[in-house]
Design a protein around this motif. Sequence first.
Motif, short mmCIF file in Angstrom:
data_model
loop_
_atom_site.label_atom_id
_atom_site.label_comp_id
_atom_site.label_asym_id
_atom_site.label_seq_id
_atom_site.Cartn_x
_atom_site.Cartn_y
_atom_site.Cartn_z
N GLU A 1 -4.75 -10.27 -7.48
CA GLU A 1 -4.31 -10.54 -8.85
C GLU A 1 -5.12 -9.75 -9.87
N VAL A 2 -6.44 -9.62 -9.65
CA VAL A 2 -7.30 -8.94 -10.62
C VAL A 2 -7.36 -7.43 -10.38
N SER A 3 -6.67 -6.95 -9.35
CA SER A 3 -6.69 -5.52 -9.03
C SER A 3 -5.95 -4.68 -10.07
N CYS A 4 -5.07 -5.33 -10.85
CA CYS A 4 -4.24 -4.63 -11.86
C CYS A 4 -3.31 -3.61 -11.23
N ILE A 5 -3.01 -3.79 -9.95
CA ILE A 5 -2.05 -2.93 -9.27
C ILE A 5 -0.76 -3.74 -9.10
N PRO A 6 0.34 -3.36 -9.76
CA PRO A 6 1.57 -4.17 -9.75
C PRO A 6 2.07 -4.49 -8.34
N GLU A 7 1.97 -3.53 -7.43
CA GLU A 7 2.48 -3.76 -6.08
C GLU A 7 1.73 -4.88 -5.38
N PHE A 8 0.43 -4.98 -5.61
CA PHE A 8 -0.35 -6.05 -4.99
C PHE A 8 -0.30 -7.34 -5.80
N ASN A 9 -0.01 -7.25 -7.08
CA ASN A 9 0.24 -8.46 -7.86
C ASN A 9 1.46 -9.20 -7.32
N ASP A 10 2.48 -8.43 -6.90
CA ASP A 10 3.69 -9.04 -6.31
C ASP A 10 3.35 -9.73 -4.98
N VAL A 11 2.50 -9.08 -4.18
CA VAL A 11 2.10 -9.69 -2.90
C VAL A 11 1.32 -10.98 -3.15
N ALA A 12 0.50 -10.97 -4.19
CA ALA A 12 -0.27 -12.18 -4.53
C ALA A 12 0.66 -13.35 -4.84
N SER A 13 1.73 -13.07 -5.57
CA SER A 13 2.71 -14.13 -5.89
C SER A 13 3.38 -14.64 -4.63
N THR A 14 3.75 -13.74 -3.73
CA THR A 14 4.39 -14.14 -2.48
C THR A 14 3.43 -14.98 -1.63
N PHE A 15 2.19 -14.54 -1.52
CA PHE A 15 1.20 -15.27 -0.73
C PHE A 15 0.93 -16.65 -1.33
N THR A 16 0.94 -16.74 -2.66
CA THR A 16 0.72 -18.04 -3.31
C THR A 16 1.85 -19.01 -2.95
N ALA B 1 -6.04 0.22 -3.54
CA ALA B 1 -5.02 -0.31 -2.63
C ALA B 1 -5.45 -0.17 -1.18
N TYR B 2 -6.04 0.95 -0.85
CA TYR B 2 -6.51 1.17 0.53
C TYR B 2 -7.59 0.14 0.89
N ASP B 3 -8.52 -0.08 -0.01
CA ASP B 3 -9.59 -1.04 0.26
C ASP B 3 -9.06 -2.47 0.39
N PHE C 1 0.83 -1.20 0.00
CA PHE C 1 0.00 0.00 0.00
C PHE C 1 0.87 1.26 0.00
N ASN C 2 1.91 1.29 0.83
CA ASN C 2 2.77 2.47 0.89
C ASN C 2 3.48 2.72 -0.43
N LYS C 3 3.84 1.65 -1.13
CA LYS C 3 4.47 1.82 -2.45
C LYS C 3 3.49 2.46 -3.43
N VAL C 4 2.22 2.04 -3.35
CA VAL C 4 1.20 2.65 -4.22
C VAL C 4 1.03 4.12 -3.86
N ARG C 5 0.94 4.41 -2.56
CA ARG C 5 0.78 5.81 -2.12
C ARG C 5 1.93 6.68 -2.64
#
Length: 425
Positions: free
Chosen positions: A237-252, A206-208, A138-142
């Motif tokens: 993954e479907v958020s289309c936000i790269p920073e959270f796409n990376d988190v999705a990969s880590t969580f997977t 990102a906030y949501d 989230f902070n990276k997006v901000r």
Amino acid sequence: MILAQLKQNISFTDIAKNTNVTTQTVINYFKKYVDCKRKPLPEVLSIDEFKNLSYGKGKYACLLLDYQTGEIVDVLPNRRLDYLQFYFNKIPIEEKENVKFLISDMYDGYKHLHEYVFHDSTFVIDAFHYIRYITEAFNKVRIRVMKSFSKTSKEYKLLKRYGRLLSKDSNKIHEETKTWPLINKEMSTSIFINYLKTIHIDLATAYDLKEEYFHSYKRKTFDQAEDFLTYYINKMEVSCIPEFNDVASTFTNWKEHIVNSFNKDEYGKRMSNGRIEGTNGKIKAIKKISFGYDNFYHFRNRIMYIINEDEKPLEFPKKDVDLEKDISLYIHKRGVYTKGFIHSKDQRSNGYGIVNKEYASHPLMTDKEAISYIKSKGLSKDELSELNSWIRERNSFYSNPVNAVDENGEVLDFIQYIQTRNKNK
């Protein structure tokens, strides 16, 4: 009197002043009467690292803790996987099988340790460490959104000034109505946050995402955890936000072990490394008075002697020969050897000799451990000769000429370096 004060977080120098003796006398008492043994492996084992002493073998030392009692099981000089495997391989299988849960952060070495050594246990990832990925994303997006505006713009100033407010879990934010600087409007905290979210769609999304995890994960049970995590990964993954796409990969990649963090202990609390983090805080305080430890073993002894309430001094002092083993990383089997770190097999004694204390002034393994380690590497005659030459030039055994590192950023020791180099030729 001296031994009682050694149980407190007091420097050797201050103990000497309190007891009217020299600092060296206090150090000698410590070496002779304090010898903390490894504790049996518990059912729930917490493992974490802390910043090593400046002369330590590796950037991080490793702490083993009994999750249920808070007692330190052992303190190790290195968190590298090869060292941890070597250490735990010496422990009887029956004792290792007693470990039912292994709790750690998201360091790959601990994950592989679970696979190689504690594969019958449940591997639990501490919630703080994986939730941090969400907060950081989230902070990276901000920051990305903030930098898309001019530094003189209202949007830039708002996102910079209220970054901490936006990063917090909204459940922990004090709700109040006031006039907010930069916009000079009176509104409640929650309405102001909604106002900030209108600055950019990525910031709002990102906030949501951040808030949904904060609000949901505490309410989910272990049985609900896998479905919830699958849903949340898909949403990132479907958020289309790269920073959270990376988190999705880590969580997977860590999904199974994140799900395990929803397990609860006998007191109904989620299993975490909170207790071991508290112990790390105590170790930091001990490090501040760390003058007088001529090797890691003594530092380890002081940590366990202070923190473990049941640690008692020896009834009788150690023999001189035992003291010598504690403070040195060399061994003379027979005869006089020339200078060097380790020589090839001695035909007379049928053993390996680690010699010359001058080149091992900061030892981190006992002589037997060091010999076993070097033997386990299967050095060729040329590699052994190269090692001797490296040490004779007053280089550290725990370094290499090009500062090569492994996948975790840890500096390779000289043996690992030459074997990796030769393998890649």
